[in-house]
Design a protein around this motif. Structure first.
Motif, PDB file in Angstrom:
ATOM      1  N   ILE B  22      -1.188  -4.810  14.975  1.00  0.00           N
ATOM      2  CA  ILE B  22      -0.301  -3.971  14.163  1.00  0.00           C
ATOM      3  C   ILE B  22      -1.108  -2.880  13.470  1.00  0.00           C
ATOM      4  O   ILE B  22      -0.674  -1.737  13.364  1.00  0.00           O
ATOM      5  CB  ILE B  22       0.470  -4.831  13.141  1.00  0.00           C
ATOM      6  N   ASP B  23      -2.293  -3.239  13.030  1.00  0.00           N
ATOM      7  CA  ASP B  23      -3.159  -2.235  12.405  1.00  0.00           C
ATOM      8  C   ASP B  23      -3.509  -1.133  13.398  1.00  0.00           C
ATOM      9  O   ASP B  23      -3.567   0.038  13.032  1.00  0.00           O
ATOM     10  CB  ASP B  23      -4.433  -2.919  11.906  1.00  0.00           C
ATOM     11  N   GLU B  24      -3.704  -1.516  14.630  1.00  0.00           N
ATOM     12  CA  GLU B  24      -4.115  -0.551  15.656  1.00  0.00           C
ATOM     13  C   GLU B  24      -2.998   0.363  16.110  1.00  0.00           C
ATOM     14  O   GLU B  24      -3.140   1.583  16.131  1.00  0.00           O
ATOM     15  CB  GLU B  24      -4.652  -1.302  16.883  1.00  0.00           C
ATOM     16  N   VAL B  25      -1.881  -0.236  16.513  1.00  0.00           N
ATOM     17  CA  VAL B  25      -0.831   0.541  17.177  1.00  0.00           C
ATOM     18  C   VAL B  25       0.539   0.424  16.538  1.00  0.00           C
ATOM     19  O   VAL B  25       1.491   1.043  17.022  1.00  0.00           O
ATOM     20  CB  VAL B  25      -0.734   0.141  18.663  1.00  0.00           C
ATOM     21  N   GLY B  26       0.656  -0.336  15.460  1.00  0.00           N
ATOM     22  CA  GLY B  26       1.946  -0.470  14.804  1.00  0.00           C
ATOM     23  C   GLY B  26       2.773  -1.616  15.375  1.00  0.00           C
ATOM     24  O   GLY B  26       2.532  -2.071  16.494  1.00  0.00           O
ATOM     25  N   LYS B 107      -1.432  -2.624   6.293  1.00  0.00           N
ATOM     26  CA  LYS B 107      -0.526  -1.994   7.264  1.00  0.00           C
ATOM     27  C   LYS B 107       0.508  -2.986   7.759  1.00  0.00           C
ATOM     28  O   LYS B 107       1.678  -2.655   7.936  1.00  0.00           O
ATOM     29  CB  LYS B 107      -1.327  -1.428   8.440  1.00  0.00           C
ATOM     30  N   TRP B 109       1.577  -5.585   6.150  1.00  0.00           N
ATOM     31  CA  TRP B 109       2.498  -5.834   5.034  1.00  0.00           C
ATOM     32  C   TRP B 109       3.628  -4.785   5.007  1.00  0.00           C
ATOM     33  O   TRP B 109       4.804  -5.111   4.921  1.00  0.00           O
ATOM     34  CB  TRP B 109       1.705  -5.807   3.725  1.00  0.00           C
ATOM     35  N   LEU B 110       3.230  -3.524   5.119  1.00  0.00           N
ATOM     36  CA  LEU B 110       4.245  -2.467   5.080  1.00  0.00           C
ATOM     37  C   LEU B 110       5.159  -2.532   6.306  1.00  0.00           C
ATOM     38  O   LEU B 110       6.380  -2.378   6.189  1.00  0.00           O
ATOM     39  CB  LEU B 110       3.574  -1.093   4.997  1.00  0.00           C
ATOM     40  N   ALA B 111       4.581  -2.801   7.457  1.00  0.00           N
ATOM     41  CA  ALA B 111       5.393  -2.906   8.675  1.00  0.00           C
ATOM     42  C   ALA B 111       6.434  -4.009   8.526  1.00  0.00           C
ATOM     43  O   ALA B 111       7.603  -3.833   8.884  1.00  0.00           O
ATOM     44  CB  ALA B 111       4.496  -3.180   9.875  1.00  0.00           C
TER      45      ALA B 111
END
Lengths: 206, 206
Positions: B22-26, B107, B109-111
């Motif tokens: 998730i940090d890398e590509v969402g 990141k 967390w926000l996603a």
DNA sequence: ATTTTTTTATTGAACGTTCAATCAATAAAA
DNA sequence: TTTTATTGATTGAACGTTCAATAAAAAAAT
């Protein structure tokens, strides 16, 4: 139905439908079919007017951000008082404008914010708006306090505004705009109290 | 490689891989294949240990929230001072803990926050954590101010904390934890100044 | 005024791609 | 030999995009 001059109408319809769809089922499940059905048109029309789904999403985010900018500008231009407090107050009021805070726009805003972490185009848009907000706040704070303090005040208030949005977008009832405005104004008063020491504008909230 | 007792190891590997992906590509492009490749295992293993992708995402969010809770708890238990200010300060410090604020976790967390708007299970998790934060803040503020003011202080500080997270997750450099802690503590001091009038703890930040 | 032609707007089925989930096959440990 | 852990090709569903076909309006011609 086909007439001339449909483009601006369809574009607006589709942008509104996009926000409605994201409000309903979230960005991940806001498919072109769902959006187009919401707008009462076919799926193909999206590629025709926006070049594809990404183009529509970008246009939707653009609209949200320009609406937000306008809401602030209107209140700034209507100011009689030229004080820093009044200016910053107008920024707060603009950020909690009805059209921004109401259901679809707020959820769409948060969805795009999260999405913009990994989509350069959306990130660029977000950045431009973000810098403007910070820059405006900083400029106004600098009128009544030293640079370092103004910077911190601007960052704090910007974080407060975004945090209220964030929490408002999540609650099922939507953001309580009145409460949010009260909290932001109270914080502003506290920030200014350390410097200007002008009497805060009356806050009526129970 | 197959040995007995792999389950807890694989589960942790996959949860970490999920945050990394998730940090890398969402979240949108964090596919099972990408996650499993990150963990160095096959795609099928996700369904085996988590029942499916959704199970893995839920477990990942659970971990982030429990880590956050723990970070606060550790600091609360280590308090020598029993004052409201100290308690609330521990909450602030816990929320800007290293492991929470650093890249992947922030990141992710926000996603998840954005995603939880339309996924009941994630929303439930978010709500539980949210209420606890608010409840703890409110309880501490009530020790030094009336109920209505305590409520507003708790909501304001919660919004400030989330806002700082939100903005930190977006910047490419990641959250400046030191600055965030300073802003939150300063806000706390302002909130308390109106009631307790105890001298604020020294804040060293330039 | 009526008919024909041209332009503009729109449709929706077909296509290729991508994804999560499945499960029979496999391999290592017990 | 049995059990446990893992693989990866396969499957079916869902998605965005494309494009030939269509329909309505506008313009031109009668």
């Amino acid at each position: 139905m086909p007439k001339v001059g449909m483009e601006p109408i369809r574009r607006q319809q589709l942008i509104n439908a996009t926000m409605a769809a994201i409000d309903e089922v979230g960005l991940a499940e806001a498919t072109v079919m769902r959006i187009s059905r919401h707008a009462g048109v076919s799926a193909g029309i999206i590629s025709h007017y926006f070049g594809g789904k990404d183009g529509l999403l970008e246009a939707t985010m653009r609209q949200i951000l320009t609406d937000l900018t306008k809401a602030v500008a209107v209140r700034r231009d209507a100011l009689e008082d030229d004080s820093a407090r009044a200016h910053i107050g107008a920024i707060i009021e603009g950020n909690f404008d009805r059209t921004q805070v109401t259901g679809p726009a707020a959820k769409t805003w948060l969805a795009f914010w999260a999405s913009s972490m990994h989509k350069p185009m959306l990130q660029r848009l977000q950045n431009v708006n973000d810098r403007r907000l910070y820059s405006n706040l900083c400029h106004q704070f600098r009128r009544v306090m030293p640079r370092t303090e103004a910077r911190n005040a601007a960052r704090g208030l910007a974080a407060m505004i975004d945090g209220l949005w964030l929490r408002g977008a999540l609650t099922t009832e939507g953001l309580n705009a009145e409460e949010a405005r009260f909290l932001a104004h109270t914080y502003l008063d506290q920030l200014l109290a350390h410097y200007g020491c002008q009497q805060p504008a009356s806050n009526t909230y129970s």
